[in-house]
Design a protein around this motif. Structure first.
Motif, PDB file in Angstrom:
ATOM      1  N   ARG A  13     -31.801  -2.970   2.197  1.00  0.00           N
ATOM      2  CA  ARG A  13     -30.497  -3.066   2.854  1.00  0.00           C
ATOM      3  C   ARG A  13     -30.650  -3.729   4.220  1.00  0.00           C
ATOM      4  O   ARG A  13     -31.486  -3.397   5.029  1.00  0.00           O
ATOM      5  CB  ARG A  13     -29.887  -1.686   3.019  1.00  0.00           C
ATOM      6  N   SER A  14     -29.739  -4.676   4.461  1.00  0.00           N
ATOM      7  CA  SER A  14     -29.794  -5.445   5.696  1.00  0.00           C
ATOM      8  C   SER A  14     -29.075  -4.727   6.825  1.00  0.00           C
ATOM      9  O   SER A  14     -28.167  -3.949   6.597  1.00  0.00           O
ATOM     10  CB  SER A  14     -29.147  -6.819   5.466  1.00  0.00           C
ATOM     11  N   MET A  21     -25.981 -14.197   8.619  1.00  0.00           N
ATOM     12  CA  MET A  21     -26.531 -14.413   7.297  1.00  0.00           C
ATOM     13  C   MET A  21     -27.935 -14.962   7.432  1.00  0.00           C
ATOM     14  O   MET A  21     -28.215 -15.772   8.311  1.00  0.00           O
ATOM     15  CB  MET A  21     -25.664 -15.428   6.525  1.00  0.00           C
ATOM     16  N   THR A  22     -28.856 -14.505   6.564  1.00  0.00           N
ATOM     17  CA  THR A  22     -30.160 -15.125   6.472  1.00  0.00           C
ATOM     18  C   THR A  22     -30.238 -15.868   5.161  1.00  0.00           C
ATOM     19  O   THR A  22     -29.805 -15.376   4.135  1.00  0.00           O
ATOM     20  CB  THR A  22     -31.294 -14.074   6.515  1.00  0.00           C
ATOM     21  N   GLU A  25     -33.252 -14.316   2.631  1.00  0.00           N
ATOM     22  CA  GLU A  25     -33.045 -13.124   1.821  1.00  0.00           C
ATOM     23  C   GLU A  25     -32.137 -13.436   0.647  1.00  0.00           C
ATOM     24  O   GLU A  25     -31.097 -14.041   0.790  1.00  0.00           O
ATOM     25  CB  GLU A  25     -32.421 -12.016   2.668  1.00  0.00           C
ATOM     26  N   THR A 250     -24.827 -15.154  -0.955  1.00  0.00           N
ATOM     27  CA  THR A 250     -25.820 -14.378  -0.205  1.00  0.00           C
ATOM     28  C   THR A 250     -25.177 -13.746   1.029  1.00  0.00           C
ATOM     29  O   THR A 250     -25.417 -12.573   1.358  1.00  0.00           O
ATOM     30  CB  THR A 250     -26.999 -15.269   0.230  1.00  0.00           C
ATOM     31  N   ARG A 251     -24.357 -14.517   1.702  1.00  0.00           N
ATOM     32  CA  ARG A 251     -23.645 -13.964   2.862  1.00  0.00           C
ATOM     33  C   ARG A 251     -22.742 -12.809   2.424  1.00  0.00           C
ATOM     34  O   ARG A 251     -22.678 -11.771   3.102  1.00  0.00           O
ATOM     35  CB  ARG A 251     -22.809 -15.056   3.515  1.00  0.00           C
ATOM     36  N   GLU A 253     -23.167 -10.834  -0.117  1.00  0.00           N
ATOM     37  CA  GLU A 253     -24.026  -9.685  -0.441  1.00  0.00           C
ATOM     38  C   GLU A 253     -24.486  -8.964   0.822  1.00  0.00           C
ATOM     39  O   GLU A 253     -24.521  -7.731   0.877  1.00  0.00           O
ATOM     40  CB  GLU A 253     -25.231 -10.161  -1.250  1.00  0.00           C
ATOM     41  N   GLU A 254     -24.851  -9.733   1.841  1.00  0.00           N
ATOM     42  CA  GLU A 254     -25.318  -9.133   3.089  1.00  0.00           C
ATOM     43  C   GLU A 254     -24.219  -8.300   3.741  1.00  0.00           C
ATOM     44  O   GLU A 254     -24.457  -7.191   4.228  1.00  0.00           O
ATOM     45  CB  GLU A 254     -25.788 -10.223   4.057  1.00  0.00           C
ATOM     46  N   ARG A 257     -23.679  -5.059   1.764  1.00  0.00           N
ATOM     47  CA  ARG A 257     -24.707  -4.043   2.042  1.00  0.00           C
ATOM     48  C   ARG A 257     -24.531  -3.442   3.440  1.00  0.00           C
ATOM     49  O   ARG A 257     -24.747  -2.257   3.645  1.00  0.00           O
ATOM     50  CB  ARG A 257     -26.100  -4.651   1.900  1.00  0.00           C
ATOM     51  N   SER A 258     -24.106  -4.290   4.403  1.00  0.00           N
ATOM     52  CA  SER A 258     -23.910  -3.776   5.757  1.00  0.00           C
ATOM     53  C   SER A 258     -22.766  -2.771   5.812  1.00  0.00           C
ATOM     54  O   SER A 258     -22.692  -1.956   6.740  1.00  0.00           O
ATOM     55  CB  SER A 258     -23.637  -4.931   6.724  1.00  0.00           C
TER      56      SER A 258
END
Length: 477
Positions: A13-14, A21-22, A25, A250-251, A253-254, A257-258
């Protein structure tokens, strides 16, 4: 291949914020599979972009509904200054803008299926801002008609794209709710317009010009804010840009999770990734042609009453003994129903079949038109106006969402634009015919008639397929 990619996309989890965004990951070094990207997006259970994005998107809706309403409220003053006849006023107020709406929806909307949602969203709201500012400079019927046409081009295309765009970003189980929350921001435009008009139009000889300036400023704010929006990952994946789609997902998803969401394993489906150089060509194949015909008819009958009410009600009421200010006030108080309807639909949109919700909305519309047409006192007219506005708040976004859901990504904007664009010819019919019917057969007959055409639209929707809670790719198979 899918299993390998799935395992690589479940990092710890980020702690990133919503705007961060990374790229490393969740992104593998190998080639990106578009179907897996779509499956990853569809497993996210809730809205997973910054919440303010919904407000930014909603500003476009806000201008759309502000513009649809402002010309009706300003037209009595415009007609007096330009010495327009009743038919000329109706032509300028509705017919010209609707023609532009249809042209913009079909032409620019279909272009977005080829070049992307994001770029065209900037173009469309830019056109609407320019058109609204130019309307404020009109010197006669012809210049006002020209600028109303230009504004209509932008409004028609923008309304098409906003519904398409939100539907492609929202999760399947919340698509109706998210779309209606965005719509709620926009429908406030129709709720506040009569009060802005009441403050400006009766007070100043140039008040109607200020009304257009306000609309242009709203659209300009929306244009500036839209530069922060992402492209639709569905469109990117389909058009050979899976890496860019991967970055957007991906962004998402991040952010999910946050916010404490647990993401299940993605389940890629064997969906078609075919695209066509001419997106509209996809719409002549089964089952899309039948869906297109159904939606055109649904929107045609709905818009007969919608535009008759929005464009003619103020003028018709003032012609039946009510002062312009009183006419605007009755409709303005009733306009509180717009956001109330949108809030109610945001609660119901994903809990009930969209087809039943559309039908129920048109039943409320019929009751409102019957009360309004009765002219049985100020209170009854205001209640009728409220129910009509409430029905519009209920109907519009759930019907927009349903329309966009019935077409594949490769032709979604084209399908929406044809359905809504051709359907808007009903608005021309209603705007031109309602005053004639009222004159020939009476106020009640005219408004009862547009109430019945609305109900017909709801009955037509029952013949479409079920979409609630289903992935877009499943609906479009």
């Amino acid at each position: 291949h899918c299993k390998k990619r799935t395992s690589s996309r479940e990092p710890a989890r980020s702690t990133l914020g919503e705007g961060e965004m990374t790229v490393s990951e969740g992104m593998s070094a190998g080639p990106v599979d578009a179907r897996t990207v779509l499956a990853r997006q569809d497993r996210i259970p809730s809205w997973s972009l910054p919440w303010w994005h919904l407000v930014v998107i909603g500003i476009g809706y806000f201008f759309t509904f502000f513009d649809i309403a402002d010309i009706g409220y300003g037209m009595p003053a415009i007609a007096a200054q330009f010495k327009l006849t009743g038919s000329e006023a109706t032509f300028v107020a509705l017919a010209v803008g609707l023609i532009g709406y249809v042209v913009g929806s079909i032409v620019i909307g279909s272009i977005s299926d080829r070049v992307g949602r994001y770029k065209i969203l900037l173009v469309t709201i830019g056109i609407t801002a320019l058109g609204s500012f130019l309307c404020a400079t009109a010197t006669d019927m012809w210049t006002l008609s020209l600028w109303r046409f230009l504004t209509g081009v932008g409004v028609g295309a923008d309304l098409n794209l906003v519904s398409t765009y939100v539907g492609e970003l929202a999760p399947a189980r919340q698509r109706g709710r998210i779309s209606n929350l965005t719509f709620l921001v926009g429908i406030l435009g129709q709720a506040v317009t009569p009060f802005v008009a009441l403050a400006l139009v009766p007070a100043f000889p140039f008040g109607w010009r200020l009304l257009f300036v306000v609309g242009g400023l709203i659209a300009l704010i929306g244009l500036i804010a839209r530069f922060q929006l992402p492209e639709s990952p569905r469109w990117l994946a389909l058009h050979g840009k899976p890496e860019e789609a991967d970055a957007v997902v991906t962004r998402m998803e991040e952010i999910a999770r946050s916010r404490g969401m647990t993401l299940p394993e993605p389940e890629p489906e064997d969906v078609s990734m075919a695209r066509d150089a001419f997106p509209m060509r996809s719409l002549i194949a089964r089952p899309y042609l039948g869906r297109l015909v159904l939606l055109v008819l649904m929107w045609f009958f709905w818009y007969i009453g919608n535009y008759g009410f929005l464009g003619d009600a103020t003028t018709l009421l003032s012609g039946h003994g009510f002062a312009i200010a009183d006419s605007i006030l009755f409709l303005g108080v009733g306009a509180i129903g717009y956001p109330v309807g949108a809030i109610v639909m945001a609660v119901l949109a994903d809990k009930l079949d969209r087809r039943l919700l559309i039908l129920g909305s048109t039943c409320v519309w019929l009751i409102g038109m019957l009360l309004l047409g009765s002219l049985a006192g100020d209170t009854i007219v205001t209640i009728g106006s409220f129910l009509a506005s409430f029905a519009l708040g209920l109907y519009l976004q759930v019907a927009y969402t349903y329309t966009a859901e019935l077409f594949p990504t490769r032709a979604r904007a084209s399908g929406f634009s044809l359905s809504d664009g051709i359907g808007h010819s009903g608005g021309v019919v209603g705007a031109l015919l309602l005053p004639v019917v009222v004159t020939a057969g009476g106020f009640f007959l005219g408004f009862a008639g547009i109430g019945i055409t609305g109900l017909i639209a709801g009955l037509i929707a029952l013949f479409g397929p079920k979409t609630s809670g289903r992935r877009l790719e499943s609906v479009s198979k």
